[in-house]
Design an enzyme around this catalytic site. Structure first.
Site, PDB file in Angstrom:
ATOM      1  CG  HIS A 273      -2.030   1.043   0.961  1.00 59.27           C
ATOM      2  ND1 HIS A 273      -1.838   2.380   1.509  1.00 59.27           N
ATOM      3  CD2 HIS A 273      -3.118   0.844   0.516  1.00 59.27           C
ATOM      4  CE1 HIS A 273      -3.003   2.865   1.295  1.00 59.27           C
ATOM      5  NE2 HIS A 273      -3.679   2.038   0.685  1.00 59.27           N
ATOM      6  CG  ASP A 330      -8.417  -3.789  -3.544  1.00 56.71           C
ATOM      7  OD1 ASP A 330      -9.661  -3.684  -3.441  1.00 56.71           O
ATOM      8  OD2 ASP A 330      -7.958  -2.932  -3.803  1.00 56.71           O
TER       9      ASP A 330
HETATM   10  N1  CMC Z   1       4.238  -7.537  -5.075  1.00 55.94           N
HETATM   11  C1  CMC Z   1       5.789  -7.493  -4.925  1.00 55.94           C
HETATM   12  N2  CMC Z   1       6.441  -6.380  -4.937  1.00 55.94           N
HETATM   13  C2  CMC Z   1       5.918  -5.303  -4.403  1.00 55.94           C
HETATM   14  C3  CMC Z   1       4.458  -5.233  -4.557  1.00 55.94           C
HETATM   15  C4  CMC Z   1       3.689  -6.254  -4.683  1.00 55.94           C
HETATM   16  N3  CMC Z   1       2.363  -6.363  -4.483  1.00 55.94           N
HETATM   17  N4  CMC Z   1       4.144  -3.706  -4.015  1.00 55.94           N
HETATM   18  C5  CMC Z   1       5.348  -3.338  -4.138  1.00 55.94           C
HETATM   19  N5  CMC Z   1       6.394  -4.029  -4.180  1.00 55.94           N
HETATM   20  C6  CMC Z   1       7.776  -4.062  -4.222  1.00 55.94           C
HETATM   21  C7  CMC Z   1       8.257  -2.782  -5.251  1.00 55.94           C
HETATM   22  O1  CMC Z   1       8.752  -3.459  -6.175  1.00 55.94           O
HETATM   23  C8  CMC Z   1       9.363  -2.288  -4.437  1.00 55.94           C
HETATM   24  O2  CMC Z   1      10.423  -3.098  -4.511  1.00 55.94           O
HETATM   25  P1  CMC Z   1      11.915  -2.458  -4.592  1.00 55.94           P
HETATM   26  O3  CMC Z   1      12.075  -1.348  -3.552  1.00 55.94           O
HETATM   27  O4  CMC Z   1      12.807  -3.543  -4.689  1.00 55.94           O
HETATM   28  O5  CMC Z   1      11.905  -1.765  -5.936  1.00 55.94           O
HETATM   29  C9  CMC Z   1       8.910  -2.067  -3.014  1.00 55.94           C
HETATM   30  O6  CMC Z   1       8.135  -3.243  -3.039  1.00 55.94           O
HETATM   31  C10 CMC Z   1       8.222  -0.727  -2.771  1.00 55.94           C
HETATM   32  O7  CMC Z   1       7.101  -0.527  -3.255  1.00 55.94           O
HETATM   33  P2  CMC Z   1       6.670   0.615  -3.796  1.00 55.94           P
HETATM   34  O8  CMC Z   1       6.684   0.745  -5.150  1.00 55.94           O
HETATM   35  O9  CMC Z   1       7.304   1.808  -3.197  1.00 55.94           O
HETATM   36  O10 CMC Z   1       5.192   0.792  -3.728  1.00 55.94           O
HETATM   37  P3  CMC Z   1       4.315   1.962  -4.073  1.00 55.94           P
HETATM   38  O11 CMC Z   1       3.882   2.846  -2.636  1.00 55.94           O
HETATM   39  O12 CMC Z   1       4.740   2.709  -5.238  1.00 55.94           O
HETATM   40  O13 CMC Z   1       3.184   1.173  -4.552  1.00 55.94           O
HETATM   41  C11 CMC Z   1       0.976  -0.190  -4.629  1.00 55.94           C
HETATM   42  C12 CMC Z   1       1.793   0.837  -3.729  1.00 55.94           C
HETATM   43  C13 CMC Z   1      -0.288  -0.539  -3.941  1.00 55.94           C
HETATM   44  C14 CMC Z   1       0.855   0.323  -6.115  1.00 55.94           C
HETATM   45  C15 CMC Z   1       1.826  -1.422  -4.828  1.00 55.94           C
HETATM   46  O14 CMC Z   1       2.121  -2.072  -3.595  1.00 55.94           O
HETATM   47  C16 CMC Z   1       1.157  -2.507  -5.832  1.00 55.94           C
HETATM   48  O15 CMC Z   1       1.389  -2.365  -7.039  1.00 55.94           O
HETATM   49  N6  CMC Z   1       0.460  -3.514  -4.927  1.00 55.94           N
HETATM   50  C17 CMC Z   1      -0.484  -4.265  -5.857  1.00 55.94           C
HETATM   51  C18 CMC Z   1      -1.795  -3.555  -6.458  1.00 55.94           C
HETATM   52  C19 CMC Z   1      -2.871  -3.293  -5.193  1.00 55.94           C
HETATM   53  O16 CMC Z   1      -2.898  -4.338  -4.555  1.00 55.94           O
HETATM   54  N7  CMC Z   1      -3.313  -2.118  -5.094  1.00 55.94           N
HETATM   55  C20 CMC Z   1      -4.366  -1.963  -4.187  1.00 55.94           C
HETATM   56  C21 CMC Z   1      -3.926  -0.937  -3.309  1.00 55.94           C
HETATM   57  S1  CMC Z   1      -5.199  -0.763  -1.994  1.00 55.94           S
HETATM   58  C22 CMC Z   1      -6.568  -0.144  -2.700  1.00 55.94           C
HETATM   59  C23 CMC Z   1      -6.584   1.277  -3.303  1.00 55.94           C
HETATM   60  O17 CMC Z   1      -6.181   2.060  -2.643  1.00 55.94           O
HETATM   61  O18 CMC Z   1      -7.060   1.384  -4.313  1.00 55.94           O
END
Ligand code: CMC
Length: 396
Positions: A273, A330
């Site tokens: 998240h 989700d």
């Molecule tokens: N699976 C595997 N790796 C992940 C995931 C995941 N679901 N989420 C983040 N990471 C990794 C990412 O690759 C990064 O790794 P590194 O530091 O090695 O590059 C690290 O964790 C940090 O992640 P981030 O990119 O800083 O996370 P973010 O804040 O940009 O993204 C997110 C948040 C929710 C978009 C992302 O966690 C994601 O894509 N999750 C899956 C989609 C999801 O479930 N979305 C629903 C969000 S909650 C409901 C809503 O608000 O809509």
């Protein structure tokens, strides 16, 4: 000219002051108007929480009744709107249909959507009721249309969630059988989505609203923002992921290994998240509710077992632990929706029904802020420096 602070995706920028929702991502705290989400999930229902989010206080008996009556009054969709819906092929995205129908509302309610904050705020109570009630009815109508079923009109005497289930699942020749467990589960699901601070779609609503655009226009833009797989669309992505793990006969082990590659296309959907770095309190509530609801309905869903395996494996894995990745709302919401009969293609529209009180309350804050100004972020320009125009014949 001048220095521009760079904050990619506004991750650390407060874009507004707000009195609606408090979120502490480090400690997994979520409160609406001061009330912890755990208490609302236990004692409240969607309509009451919607009132709280929009008006700032829990309603007394008279106010609750008045609000309920306003919602009932606006439950039906104008007959002409069917033409907007039916202009879409039945294969179109339900989110595209929903945002188009919401963006058409000003044409049907010009007095509620003048694009003049002062005038729009005078009619705010009615506009809010139209927005919540109709988004709910539109979703049911979109379901009936895309699945080739005849429309079912709302009933005056049914509570909000039951009326939705009636419009979704009754047939002209057979009333839908009402089960208290199902309407309770739906209430919980919508309540848990009711608002969530400055997420992508709510910020979109505020941004569009800051130009003095009316509530419906602002919400329609928010619904488009919600459609993306990293936001509202994640609930569909989670179910597709669980289904494909199931179809491949994997227990989740192979999938977890792939998710650790850092590749965006193999992310463990429903995990992580942008703000919660400890746990998502909504996921905790919904994960527990999943067990209860499925048990009460006598459903044994293999996808729930896979979800639990994935969760357990990920929570013990260094990759997820070190990145503070936990299940989000989700991760389990799709399993509840599946249990109550909502097909996967409608999942994100369910999120939109749930989030409508948040959009409305945030739009109202923008519209009522005497010191408000149009949202206009800056950028850090990294393109070409100044250069001279070259006639086409002389270009390489
Ligand atoms: N699976 C595997 N790796 C992940 C995931 C995941 N679901 N989420 C983040 N990471 C990794 C990412 O690759 C990064 O790794 P590194 O530091 O090695 O590059 C690290 O964790 C940090 O992640 P981030 O990119 O800083 O996370 P973010 O804040 O940009 O993204 C997110 C948040 C929710 C978009 C992302 O966690 C994601 O894509 N999750 C899956 C989609 C999801 O479930 N979305 C629903 C969000 S909650 C409901 C809503 O608000 O809509």
């Amino acid at each position: 000219s001048g220095y521009v602070a760079y904050d990619q995706g506004y991750g650390n920028t407060g874009s507004c002051e707000s009195e609606i929702t408090y979120l502490d991502g480090e400690h997994g705290v979520l409160r609406h108007r001061g009330y912890p989400i755990e208490q609302l999930a236990t004692h409240s229902d969607f309509v009451e929480t919607a009132y709280l989010i929009i008006y700032g206080e829990l309603p007394n008996v008279a106010k609750r009744k008045e609000f309920g009556l306003r919602l009932r009054k606006h439950a039906a969709i104008e007959t002409q709107m069917q033409k907007i819906l039916e202009g879409f092929p039945t294969s179109a995205s339900p989110m595209a249909m929903l945002s188009a129908m919401v963006s058409a509302l000003p044409a049907y309610y010009p007095d509620l959507a003048t694009n003049d904050f002062e005038k729009d705020l005078k009619n705010f109570d009615r506009a809010a009721a139209v927005a919540i009630s109709k988004v709910r009815s539109m979703v049911a109508m979109i379901y009936r249309y895309t699945h080739g079923l005849p429309y079912v009109f709302p009933k005056q005497d049914l509570p909000f969630c039951d009326n939705f289930l009636h419009m979704m699942f009754s047939e002209p020749y057979q009333e839908y059988e009402r089960l208290p467990e199902v309407s309770k589960a739906l209430n919980l699901l919508l309540l848990l989505h009711a608002d969530h601070e400055q997420n992508c779609s709510t910020s979109t609503v505020r941004m569009v609203g800051s130009s003095a655009a009316n509530l419906f226009a602002s919400m329609s833009a928010g619904i488009c923002a919600l459609s993306g797989p990293l936001h509202g669309g994640a609930n569909v992505a989670v179910m597709q992921m669980l289904q494909s793990i199931h179809d491949e006969g994997d227990d989740g082990t192979r999938f977890i290994a792939a998710a650790k590659s850092g590749n965006k296309s193999t992310r463990l959907m429903g995990f992580g998240h942008a703000v919660y770095r400890n746990f998502d309190p909504r996921a905790k509530i919904i994960g527990e509710a999943c067990d209860t609801v499925l048990k009460r309905l006598g459903i044994d869903d293999p996808l729930l077992h896979i979800a639990k395996n994935l969760e357990q494996a990920a929570l013990q894995d260094d990759y997820f632990i070190s990145r503070k990745l936990y299940p989000n709302v989700d991760f389990y919401s799709g399993i509840i929706m599946r249990a109550i009969g909502i097909p996967m293609d409608m999942f994100t529209t369910m999120f939109a029904i749930g989030r409508s009180p948040g959009y409305i309350a945030n739009w109202k804050e923008v519209a009522s802020n005497p010191k408000g100004r149009i949202y206009r972020p800056r950028q850090v320009y990294v393109g070409a420096t100044e250069r001279n125009y070259v006639p086409i014949a002389e270009r390489p």
